[in-house]
Design an enzyme around this catalytic site. Structure first.
Site, short mmCIF file in Angstrom:
data_model
loop_
_atom_site.label_atom_id
_atom_site.label_comp_id
_atom_site.label_asym_id
_atom_site.label_seq_id
_atom_site.Cartn_x
_atom_site.Cartn_y
_atom_site.Cartn_z
N GLU A 16 0.94 -1.04 0.02
CA GLU A 16 0.08 0.11 -0.09
C GLU A 16 1.25 1.72 -0.22
OE1 GLU A 16 -3.95 1.74 1.59
OE2 GLU A 16 -2.51 -0.05 2.86
N GLY A 17 0.27 2.41 -0.62
CA GLY A 17 1.37 3.31 -0.69
C GLY A 17 -0.30 4.93 -1.36
N LYS A 56 -1.80 -2.65 -9.01
CA LYS A 56 -2.41 -1.34 -8.35
C LYS A 56 -3.80 -1.38 -8.27
CE LYS A 56 1.01 1.62 -8.56
NZ LYS A 56 2.36 2.18 -8.84
N ASP A 88 11.61 10.39 -7.87
CA ASP A 88 11.39 8.95 -6.74
C ASP A 88 12.17 7.50 -6.61
OD1 ASP A 88 9.53 9.35 -4.36
OD2 ASP A 88 8.25 8.13 -4.88
#
Length: 460
Positions: free
Chosen positions: A114-115, A140, A240
């Site tokens: 989870e993000g 996802k 990122d």
């Protein structure tokens, strides 16, 4: 994934209905570099991933290390244009019902991550030429109320439709549908069985990563970034890079994931891309945070942070530690690489099974990546070459005790001899490797039993 900025533009569209409900006619269409989003236009703007001309500034040479292709810089195509040419035909469009069936209607027992984007589920789908029992995948699902939106979803599809490298995760397909709960955006990836580098460095439930495996992971991740910076006719800035975005397959080979914040690099004679500052706190280069000027050297800074995480087994930020130890980069400065105290920062879980010379070389490389001025940082090509040199140090001659201090070089009555220490270190390493092979920590066992008890996803 934490972000410094928020997406302000919501890209909307109307189009034909699919079996899962109305959806945009082509959620990936469009190659204009300007934002095109009106009630009368259903074309999705490529500005989610392309650098607008108004955002670019500076009039200097192309960043060092850039490899010119046969296409001139002025005629280089954008990622959306390359996607239409190379990726559109290889990406599969899944139906929402198909992915619901593949994940047992997004069962909590099949959730594997989870993000900021949303949740990731393990599933099984049928693919042309795949096994009869189906192919295991990672699905996802975008959280409509999360910190990321359609713009990042679109960027991920278009970038991963163009880039292809052993150290980049493979995107199998996507889903863009409309349901009674609103727009549904999903991505379907190859399944990575060993989760992330973040899990193996910081989660004590996992066996300790051996030193040589850490180096292999660092090298693979660096080669992935090198490909993005120099391997295409358009430069790609990942933006990122962090341990949680480095996935590991069954052989612990690393693959970069989560391209939602990736951007095209500067074009023509520009030195940088001017953009809203986004990324994860603790990994973003200070020059980028202060100015909004994004370059490939921003990725190099982030890589330097992760190198220190690999060395120390500590996150870039840990607020549960004493104040002077909370920020990793501030803490390691107290133990310069040239001093005897340097060994105190090495991950104590390695149990002395590391190369003293190798750890110092890694710290020096990390320091160069973390240079204050971007121009003073190495290119990823130079980073890759340095990592290959470090891997020549095969000796595991490091030795730290439980307090992080170096063991005395001489024998003391009643204390373990050097041979005793060496044998103990060898035994620890053998036990660790056995644990890696078994992959049988208690938490994993309980989760495995729960997943077995869950209804098996039916391939569609």
């Amino acid at each position: 994934m934490g972000c410094f900025g928020r997406v302000r533009d919501r890209i909307k569209g109307k189009g034909k209905r699919s079996r899962d409900g109305p959806a945009p006619p082509s959620p990936l269409a469009g190659s204009s570099r300007s934002i095109v989003s009106t009630a009368a236009c259903s074309t999705v703007s490529s500005s989610a991933v392309a650098t607008s001309q108004s955002e670019d500034s500076g009039m200097a040479a192309r960043p060092a290390g850039w490899s010119k292709s046969s296409v001139s810089l002025s005629s280089a195509r954008s990622i959306p244009e390359l996607y239409e040419e190379r990726g559109a035909g290889t990406m599969r469009e899944f139906g929402l019902r198909e992915l619901q069936a593949a994940t047992s209607d997004f069962s909590r027992l099949l959730k594997i991550g989870e993000g900021g984007f949303g949740s990731v589920y393990k599933g099984v789908v049928r693919l042309p030429g795949g096994p009869a029992g189906g192919t295991v995948v990672a699905v996802k699902r975008l959280n409509p109320n999360g910190r990321q939106g359609h713009k990042q979803w679109l960027a991920e599809v278009q970038f991963l439709g163009v880039v292809h490298h052993p150290n980049l995760v493979k995107l199998i397909g996507y889903c863009a549908a409309q349901s009674e709960r609103g727009p549904q955006r999903l991505l379907v990836y190859e399944f990575m069985s060993n989760k992330t580098l973040d899990d193996h460095l910081f989660n004590k439930a996992y066996p300790v990563l051996p030193w040589n495996v850490r180096l292999e992971i660092a090298l693979g991740a660096a080669e992935g970034l090198l490909y993005l910076h120099e391997g295409l006719e358009v430069q790609v800035i990942f933006r990122d890079f962090k341990a949680s975005n480095v996935l590991l397959d069954e052989e612990f080979r690393p693959k970069l994931s989560d391209f939602g914040l990736a951007r095209e690099g500067p074009t023509a004679d520009n030195t940088h891309v001017s953009t809203a500052v986004m990324g994860t706190y603790g990994y973003a280069a200070p020059d980028y945070v202060e100015t909004g000027h994004l370059t490939h050297k921003s990725d190099v800074w982030s890589f330097g942070v992760v190198l220190y995480e690999i060395l120390t087994g500590r996150r870039s930020m840990e607020r549960n530690r004493p104040k002077n130890e909370q920020q990793l980069l501030e803490w390691v400065r107290q133990y310069p690489v040239e001093t005897k105290r340097f060994c105190r920062i090495i991950d104590i879980r390695l149990g002395g099974c590391y190369s003293k010379q190798g750890t110092r070389e890694i710290a020096k490389l990390a320091n160069s990546c973390l240079a204050k001025h971007a121009k003073d940082r190495p290119t990823m090509r130079e980073v890759v070459d340095s990592l290959k040199q470090v891997m020549q140090h095969g000796e595991l001659d490091g030795d730290v005790d439980a307090s992080g201090e170096t063991s005395p070089p001489h024998e003391v009555p009643g204390k373990p001899t050097a041979d005793d220490v060496a044998m103990a270190a060898a035994r620890r390493r053998m036990l660790h490797l056995a644990a890696l092979g078994e992959n049988a920590n208690s938490i994993a066992k309980r989760r495995f039993m729960l997943m077995r008890a869950a209804p098996a996803p039916t391939p569609t």
